[in-house]
Design a protein around this motif. Structure first.
Motif, short mmCIF file in Angstrom:
data_model
loop_
_atom_site.label_atom_id
_atom_site.label_comp_id
_atom_site.label_asym_id
_atom_site.label_seq_id
_atom_site.Cartn_x
_atom_site.Cartn_y
_atom_site.Cartn_z
N SER A 1 -4.54 -13.57 3.89
CA SER A 1 -4.51 -13.87 5.33
C SER A 1 -3.22 -14.59 5.69
O SER A 1 -2.63 -14.33 6.73
CB SER A 1 -5.71 -14.73 5.72
OG SER A 1 -6.90 -13.99 5.53
N GLY A 2 -2.75 -15.46 4.82
CA GLY A 2 -1.50 -16.17 5.06
C GLY A 2 -0.29 -15.26 4.99
O GLY A 2 0.68 -15.44 5.72
N ARG A 3 -0.32 -14.26 4.11
CA ARG A 3 0.82 -13.35 3.96
C ARG A 3 0.85 -12.27 5.04
O ARG A 3 1.91 -11.93 5.52
CB ARG A 3 0.75 -12.66 2.59
CG ARG A 3 1.09 -13.54 1.43
CD ARG A 3 1.30 -12.75 0.14
NE ARG A 3 0.41 -11.65 -0.11
CZ ARG A 3 -0.76 -11.73 -0.76
NH1 ARG A 3 -1.19 -12.89 -1.20
NH2 ARG A 3 -1.49 -10.65 -0.97
N LEU A 4 -0.30 -11.73 5.41
CA LEU A 4 -0.32 -10.58 6.32
C LEU A 4 -0.43 -10.94 7.79
O LEU A 4 -0.01 -10.18 8.65
CB LEU A 4 -1.49 -9.64 5.98
CG LEU A 4 -1.35 -8.78 4.75
CD1 LEU A 4 -2.51 -7.80 4.67
CD2 LEU A 4 -0.04 -8.03 4.72
N ARG A 5 -1.04 -12.04 8.09
CA ARG A 5 -1.29 -12.42 9.50
C ARG A 5 -2.02 -11.29 10.22
O ARG A 5 -1.70 -10.95 11.35
CB ARG A 5 0.01 -12.73 10.22
CG ARG A 5 0.85 -13.81 9.58
CD ARG A 5 0.34 -15.17 9.99
NE ARG A 5 1.25 -16.20 9.50
CZ ARG A 5 0.86 -17.15 8.68
NH1 ARG A 5 -0.38 -17.22 8.29
NH2 ARG A 5 1.71 -18.06 8.26
N GLU B 1 -8.19 -15.60 -2.89
CA GLU B 1 -7.52 -14.32 -2.66
C GLU B 1 -7.52 -13.94 -1.18
O GLU B 1 -6.52 -13.47 -0.66
CB GLU B 1 -8.17 -13.21 -3.50
CG GLU B 1 -8.02 -13.40 -4.99
CD GLU B 1 -6.57 -13.40 -5.48
OE1 GLU B 1 -5.71 -12.74 -4.84
OE2 GLU B 1 -6.28 -14.06 -6.49
N VAL B 2 -8.64 -14.16 -0.49
CA VAL B 2 -8.72 -13.83 0.93
C VAL B 2 -7.80 -14.74 1.74
O VAL B 2 -7.06 -14.28 2.61
CB VAL B 2 -10.17 -13.89 1.44
CG1 VAL B 2 -10.24 -13.81 2.96
CG2 VAL B 2 -11.00 -12.76 0.81
N ARG C 1 -5.55 -7.96 -6.08
CA ARG C 1 -4.75 -8.42 -4.93
C ARG C 1 -4.16 -7.23 -4.18
O ARG C 1 -4.19 -7.18 -2.96
CB ARG C 1 -3.61 -9.32 -5.40
CG ARG C 1 -4.01 -10.74 -5.56
CD ARG C 1 -2.82 -11.63 -5.94
NE ARG C 1 -3.37 -12.58 -6.89
CZ ARG C 1 -3.25 -12.50 -8.21
NH1 ARG C 1 -2.50 -11.58 -8.75
NH2 ARG C 1 -3.84 -13.38 -8.97
N ARG C 2 -3.63 -6.29 -4.93
CA ARG C 2 -3.04 -5.11 -4.30
C ARG C 2 -4.10 -4.28 -3.59
O ARG C 2 -3.86 -3.75 -2.51
CB ARG C 2 -2.30 -4.27 -5.34
CG ARG C 2 -1.05 -4.98 -5.88
CD ARG C 2 -0.40 -4.21 -7.02
NE ARG C 2 0.00 -2.88 -6.65
CZ ARG C 2 1.14 -2.58 -6.00
NH1 ARG C 2 1.98 -3.53 -5.69
NH2 ARG C 2 1.42 -1.33 -5.70
N ALA C 3 -5.28 -4.18 -4.18
CA ALA C 3 -6.38 -3.43 -3.55
C ALA C 3 -6.81 -4.11 -2.25
O ALA C 3 -7.04 -3.43 -1.24
CB ALA C 3 -7.56 -3.32 -4.52
N LEU C 4 -6.92 -5.43 -2.25
CA LEU C 4 -7.32 -6.16 -1.04
C LEU C 4 -6.28 -5.96 0.07
O LEU C 4 -6.63 -5.68 1.22
CB LEU C 4 -7.50 -7.65 -1.35
CG LEU C 4 -7.89 -8.55 -0.18
CD1 LEU C 4 -9.20 -8.10 0.47
CD2 LEU C 4 -7.99 -10.00 -0.65
N GLU C 5 -5.02 -6.07 -0.29
CA GLU C 5 -3.97 -5.88 0.71
C GLU C 5 -3.99 -4.46 1.27
O GLU C 5 -3.89 -4.25 2.47
CB GLU C 5 -2.59 -6.19 0.12
CG GLU C 5 -1.48 -6.08 1.14
CD GLU C 5 -0.14 -6.57 0.64
OE1 GLU C 5 0.87 -6.14 1.22
OE2 GLU C 5 -0.09 -7.38 -0.31
#
Length: 154
Positions: free
Chosen positions: A72-76, A67-68, A18-22
């Protein structure tokens, strides 16, 4: 900025993933690039025994989609994220997916004095195999328990 800048990131449903994706999405946004999120699966999953091929693939697809969507919901973010599920050993599949990428991003796991335990065996192998730069995003050390009870070590 280079609109062709492509970051490949390994996604496995873990906190490190999750951290890597973000991190990958934020970096792609800064470079006006794209992200290719890759989840891998094997029919002979060593951790959970043997699962039918379709069950293992379905689990990887569901994990990647979850995860995607969550990110997407958190970062917009407006960064384009391509999601891909690949059959094979994680290190091989991720290194192959990143063959023509500008960057490969992976999550680490755990904290130990042993190098591969700190880094994670997939991350360690990807560093050796990758033909592009590799970023390993650390997972924070868990906060110590707050209790009035003494903590015994040893």
């Amino acid at each position: 900025m280079d609109s062709n800048y492509r970051i490949v990131v390994g996604v496995d449903g873990s906190e490190g993933g999750r951290r890597a994706l973000e991190w990958a999405v934020r970096e792609a946004a800064a470079r006006q690039g794209t992200v290719q999120a890759v989840a891998t699966w094997r029919w002979d999953n060593l951790e959970g025994g043997m699962l039918p091929t379709s069950a293992e693939r379905d689990l990887a697809e569901q994990t990647l989609e979850r995860e995607v969507q969550s990110l997407s919901g958190r970062l917009r973010s407006t960064v384009a994220i391509a999601a891909e599920v690949v059959e094979g050993r994680a290190a091989e599949a991720l290194s192959d997916a990143a063959r023509d990428a500008d960057l490969l991003v992976l999550g680490s796991h755990g904290h130990s004095r042993v190098w591969h335990t700190v880094l994670g065996s997939v991350s360690e192998e990807c560093i050796r195999r990758a033909t592009c730069p590799v970023v390993v995003v650390p997972t924070p050390k868990p906060a110590p328990a707050t209790s009035s009870e003494p903590v015994l070590h040893g």
